[in-house]
Design a protein around this motif. Structure first.
Motif, PDB file in Angstrom:
ATOM      1  N   ALA A 109      -2.022  -0.858   6.142  1.00 12.40           N
ATOM      2  CA  ALA A 109      -1.083  -0.760   5.023  1.00 12.40           C
ATOM      3  C   ALA A 109       0.008  -1.798   5.252  1.00 12.40           C
ATOM      4  O   ALA A 109       0.918  -1.598   6.065  1.00 12.40           O
ATOM      5  CB  ALA A 109      -0.489   0.639   4.937  1.00 12.40           C
ATOM      6  N   ALA A 110      -0.094  -2.924   4.565  1.00  6.92           N
ATOM      7  CA  ALA A 110       0.834  -4.039   4.754  1.00  6.92           C
ATOM      8  C   ALA A 110       2.032  -3.840   3.833  1.00  6.92           C
ATOM      9  O   ALA A 110       1.923  -4.001   2.617  1.00  6.92           O
ATOM     10  CB  ALA A 110       0.134  -5.359   4.464  1.00  6.92           C
ATOM     11  N   VAL A 111       3.171  -3.481   4.424  1.00  8.81           N
ATOM     12  CA  VAL A 111       4.343  -3.065   3.643  1.00  8.81           C
ATOM     13  C   VAL A 111       5.617  -3.654   4.241  1.00  8.81           C
ATOM     14  O   VAL A 111       5.673  -4.001   5.420  1.00  8.81           O
ATOM     15  CB  VAL A 111       4.459  -1.531   3.597  1.00  8.81           C
ATOM     16  CG1 VAL A 111       3.285  -0.923   2.830  1.00  8.81           C
ATOM     17  CG2 VAL A 111       4.533  -0.935   5.002  1.00  8.81           C
ATOM     18  N   ARG A 112       6.658  -3.724   3.413  1.00 12.52           N
ATOM     19  CA  ARG A 112       7.943  -4.238   3.901  1.00 12.52           C
ATOM     20  C   ARG A 112       8.613  -3.247   4.838  1.00 12.52           C
ATOM     21  O   ARG A 112       9.202  -3.632   5.841  1.00 12.52           O
ATOM     22  CB  ARG A 112       8.861  -4.556   2.721  1.00 12.52           C
ATOM     23  CG  ARG A 112       8.504  -5.840   1.998  1.00 12.52           C
ATOM     24  CD  ARG A 112       9.404  -6.113   0.829  1.00 12.52           C
ATOM     25  NE  ARG A 112       9.301  -5.090  -0.207  1.00 12.52           N
ATOM     26  CZ  ARG A 112       9.786  -5.211  -1.430  1.00 12.52           C
ATOM     27  NH1 ARG A 112      10.405  -6.310  -1.783  1.00 12.52           N
ATOM     28  NH2 ARG A 112       9.647  -4.253  -2.312  1.00 12.52           N
ATOM     29  N   ASN A 113       8.552  -1.964   4.502  1.00 11.60           N
ATOM     30  CA  ASN A 113       9.171  -0.915   5.296  1.00 11.60           C
ATOM     31  C   ASN A 113       8.081  -0.007   5.845  1.00 11.60           C
ATOM     32  O   ASN A 113       7.409   0.691   5.092  1.00 11.60           O
ATOM     33  CB  ASN A 113      10.153  -0.118   4.422  1.00 11.60           C
ATOM     34  CG  ASN A 113      10.851   0.991   5.173  1.00 11.60           C
ATOM     35  OD1 ASN A 113      10.558   1.252   6.337  1.00 11.60           O
ATOM     36  ND2 ASN A 113      11.786   1.652   4.518  1.00 11.60           N
ATOM     37  N   LEU A 114       7.886  -0.001   7.142  1.00 11.56           N
ATOM     38  CA  LEU A 114       6.800   0.769   7.741  1.00 11.56           C
ATOM     39  C   LEU A 114       6.911   2.261   7.428  1.00 11.56           C
ATOM     40  O   LEU A 114       5.897   2.942   7.254  1.00 11.56           O
ATOM     41  CB  LEU A 114       6.764   0.555   9.254  1.00 11.56           C
ATOM     42  CG  LEU A 114       6.469  -0.877   9.726  1.00 11.56           C
ATOM     43  CD1 LEU A 114       6.397  -0.932  11.241  1.00 11.56           C
ATOM     44  CD2 LEU A 114       5.172  -1.405   9.118  1.00 11.56           C
ATOM     45  N   ASP A 115       8.130   2.764   7.335  1.00 12.24           N
ATOM     46  CA  ASP A 115       8.317   4.192   7.045  1.00 12.24           C
ATOM     47  C   ASP A 115       7.794   4.569   5.659  1.00 12.24           C
ATOM     48  O   ASP A 115       7.454   5.722   5.414  1.00 12.24           O
ATOM     49  CB  ASP A 115       9.797   4.570   7.143  1.00 12.24           C
ATOM     50  CG  ASP A 115      10.320   4.517   8.577  1.00 12.24           C
ATOM     51  OD1 ASP A 115       9.490   4.578   9.506  1.00 12.24           O
ATOM     52  OD2 ASP A 115      11.545   4.400   8.758  1.00 12.24           O
ATOM     53  N   SER A 116       7.728   3.591   4.760  1.00  7.80           N
ATOM     54  CA  SER A 116       7.293   3.883   3.394  1.00  7.80           C
ATOM     55  C   SER A 116       5.812   4.243   3.322  1.00  7.80           C
ATOM     56  O   SER A 116       5.346   4.779   2.315  1.00  7.80           O
ATOM     57  CB  SER A 116       7.574   2.688   2.477  1.00  7.80           C
ATOM     58  OG  SER A 116       6.764   1.570   2.824  1.00  7.80           O
ATOM     59  N   ALA A 117       5.050   3.947   4.369  1.00  5.93           N
ATOM     60  CA  ALA A 117       3.627   4.283   4.408  1.00  5.93           C
ATOM     61  C   ALA A 117       3.363   5.579   5.168  1.00  5.93           C
ATOM     62  O   ALA A 117       2.208   5.942   5.408  1.00  5.93           O
ATOM     63  CB  ALA A 117       2.839   3.138   5.039  1.00  5.93           C
ATOM     64  N   GLN A 118       4.432   6.287   5.511  1.00  6.14           N
ATOM     65  CA  GLN A 118       4.283   7.478   6.338  1.00  6.14           C
ATOM     66  C   GLN A 118       3.444   8.567   5.669  1.00  6.14           C
ATOM     67  O   GLN A 118       2.688   9.274   6.334  1.00  6.14           O
ATOM     68  CB  GLN A 118       5.655   8.044   6.708  1.00  6.14           C
ATOM     69  CG  GLN A 118       5.623   9.151   7.744  1.00  6.14           C
ATOM     70  CD  GLN A 118       4.957   8.731   9.045  1.00  6.14           C
ATOM     71  OE1 GLN A 118       5.092   7.588   9.479  1.00  6.14           O
ATOM     72  NE2 GLN A 118       4.222   9.640   9.665  1.00  6.14           N
ATOM     73  N   SER A 119       3.555   8.690   4.346  1.00  3.10           N
ATOM     74  CA  SER A 119       2.780   9.730   3.670  1.00  3.10           C
ATOM     75  C   SER A 119       1.276   9.467   3.805  1.00  3.10           C
ATOM     76  O   SER A 119       0.484  10.412   3.919  1.00  3.10           O
ATOM     77  CB  SER A 119       3.169   9.819   2.191  1.00  3.10           C
ATOM     78  OG  SER A 119       2.838   8.619   1.499  1.00  3.10           O
ATOM     79  N   LEU A 120       0.880   8.205   3.794  1.00  2.00           N
ATOM     80  CA  LEU A 120      -0.529   7.879   4.001  1.00  2.00           C
ATOM     81  C   LEU A 120      -0.960   8.237   5.421  1.00  2.00           C
ATOM     82  O   LEU A 120      -2.059   8.765   5.631  1.00  2.00           O
ATOM     83  CB  LEU A 120      -0.763   6.384   3.754  1.00  2.00           C
ATOM     84  CG  LEU A 120      -0.861   5.916   2.302  1.00  2.00           C
ATOM     85  CD1 LEU A 120      -0.868   4.398   2.237  1.00  2.00           C
ATOM     86  CD2 LEU A 120      -2.106   6.483   1.625  1.00  2.00           C
TER      87      LEU A 120
ATOM     88  N   ALA B 268       0.803  -1.230   0.000  1.00  4.81           N
ATOM     89  CA  ALA B 268       0.000   0.000   0.000  1.00  4.81           C
ATOM     90  C   ALA B 268       0.831   1.274   0.000  1.00  4.81           C
ATOM     91  O   ALA B 268       0.274   2.366   0.027  1.00  4.81           O
ATOM     92  CB  ALA B 268      -0.924   0.006   1.221  1.00  4.81           C
ATOM     93  N   ASN B 269       2.135   1.149  -0.046  1.00  2.26           N
ATOM     94  CA  ASN B 269       2.986   2.336   0.102  1.00  2.26           C
ATOM     95  C   ASN B 269       3.169   3.125  -1.184  1.00  2.26           C
ATOM     96  O   ASN B 269       3.607   4.276  -1.160  1.00  2.26           O
ATOM     97  CB  ASN B 269       4.355   1.926   0.641  1.00  2.26           C
ATOM     98  CG  ASN B 269       5.034   0.870  -0.212  1.00  2.26           C
ATOM     99  OD1 ASN B 269       4.409  -0.119  -0.588  1.00  2.26           O
ATOM    100  ND2 ASN B 269       6.294   1.058  -0.520  1.00  2.26           N
ATOM    101  N   ARG B 270       2.821   2.540  -2.343  1.00  2.86           N
ATOM    102  CA  ARG B 270       3.040   3.262  -3.597  1.00  2.86           C
ATOM    103  C   ARG B 270       2.175   2.673  -4.708  1.00  2.86           C
ATOM    104  O   ARG B 270       1.565   1.623  -4.546  1.00  2.86           O
ATOM    105  CB  ARG B 270       4.514   3.188  -4.023  1.00  2.86           C
ATOM    106  CG  ARG B 270       5.008   1.768  -4.275  1.00  2.86           C
ATOM    107  CD  ARG B 270       6.463   1.738  -4.695  1.00  2.86           C
ATOM    108  NE  ARG B 270       6.907   0.393  -5.025  1.00  2.86           N
ATOM    109  CZ  ARG B 270       8.072   0.102  -5.585  1.00  2.86           C
ATOM    110  NH1 ARG B 270       8.919   1.074  -5.889  1.00  2.86           N
ATOM    111  NH2 ARG B 270       8.402  -1.139  -5.853  1.00  2.86           N
ATOM    112  N   GLY B 271       2.150   3.376  -5.835  1.00  2.00           N
ATOM    113  CA  GLY B 271       1.495   2.873  -7.032  1.00  2.00           C
ATOM    114  C   GLY B 271       0.048   2.483  -6.838  1.00  2.00           C
ATOM    115  O   GLY B 271      -0.737   3.198  -6.206  1.00  2.00           O
ATOM    116  N   ILE B 272      -0.311   1.337  -7.389  1.00  4.15           N
ATOM    117  CA  ILE B 272      -1.697   0.875  -7.326  1.00  4.15           C
ATOM    118  C   ILE B 272      -2.133   0.644  -5.885  1.00  4.15           C
ATOM    119  O   ILE B 272      -3.253   0.996  -5.502  1.00  4.15           O
ATOM    120  CB  ILE B 272      -1.871  -0.409  -8.160  1.00  4.15           C
ATOM    121  CG1 ILE B 272      -1.710  -0.096  -9.656  1.00  4.15           C
ATOM    122  CG2 ILE B 272      -3.235  -1.041  -7.909  1.00  4.15           C
ATOM    123  CD1 ILE B 272      -1.756  -1.318 -10.552  1.00  4.15           C
TER     124      ILE B 272
END
Length: 247
Positions: free
Chosen positions: A37-48, A15-19
């Protein structure tokens, strides 16, 4: 079966980018109370998180690590909707030296990953009243593209599994949607050289909301996808979605 995202809890992989990000945003904009937001890097979802606050909950997830799938199902025990968006693509034709290795990797992520997701979350969805499972497949699951032959093969296998999930999860009241985008403006499409014909990822996010509400199994969200879907419609309704065992 139909499913309205309003007031529901969802989980979106990648959920951190793209689709994936577009899907998460569409779900929130249409009333989802919480999106994991299930992601490899938790920081990558910070914008959400910065945009939507505590309605977005980042959790660790990696298709390459099956234990994170099981853990995600335990953490997100209140989900009504699971969107399996995460996947991989290798630019490998059938005669490429790395074709077999590419296909093995794509099968592990795109097919076995889907099966692990379904096995982990089916009991959760059942316990929460049925809910819905959305699988991101591709037009490449129906039409093989030679430069992405191994990816197309893995998505064809994922689509086949999705058809089985429609039947089996339907028995517990879980709606299943198979999404078949064409070129969408993501890093994956750019890396594959499809950037010039790619369309906005919001088409996928908003399309999923509508498909769930309408109870549709197939979603063809963009221009190329609609072309494929239009030609495929009769076969889809009369064969794929039909119960041929009844004669």
């Amino acid at each position: 079966m139909t499913f309205d995202v309003n007031g529901k809890v969802a989980l979106v992989t990648g959920a951190n980018r793209g689709i994936g990000k577009a899907i998460a945003e569409s779900l929130i904009q249409h009333g989802a109370t919480k999106v994991y937001a299930a992601v490899r890097n938790l920081d990558s979802a910070q914008s959400l998180v910065e945009t939507y606050g505590d309605r977005v909950v980042p959790i660790p997830f990696d298709l390459a690590q099956p234990d994170t799938i099981a853990q995600a199902a335990q953490t997100a025990s209140d989900v009504d909707l699971v969107v399996n968006n995460a996947g991989v693509l290798k630019n490998a034709g059938p005669l490429a030296e790395d074709a077999i290795a590419a296909l093995q990797y794509e099968m592990e992520m795109n097919v076995f990953g889907l099966m692990r997701m379904a096995q982990a979350f089916a009991p959760v969805l059942k316990a929460n009243g049925g809910g819905a499972l959305v699988q991101l497949n591709s037009v490449a699951s129906i039409k093989n593209f030679a430069d992405f032959a191994t990816y197309s093969a893995s998505k064809a296998a994922a689509y086949s599994i999705t058809q089985a999930l429609r039947e089996k999860l339907g028995e517990q009241g879980t709606l299943v949607v198979s999404v078949h985008p064409g070129p969408i403006a993501t890093d994956m499409a750019q890396d594959a050289g499809l950037g010039e014909i790619a369309e906005p990822p919001s088409l996928v996010g908003d399309g999923i909301v509508t498909a769930l509400k309408d109870g549709k199994f197939h979603l063809f969200p963009d221009t190329m996808a609609k072309q494929v879907g239009g030609a495929y419609e009769s076969f889809a309704s009369n064969v794929v979605e039909a119960n041929l065992m009844e004669g």
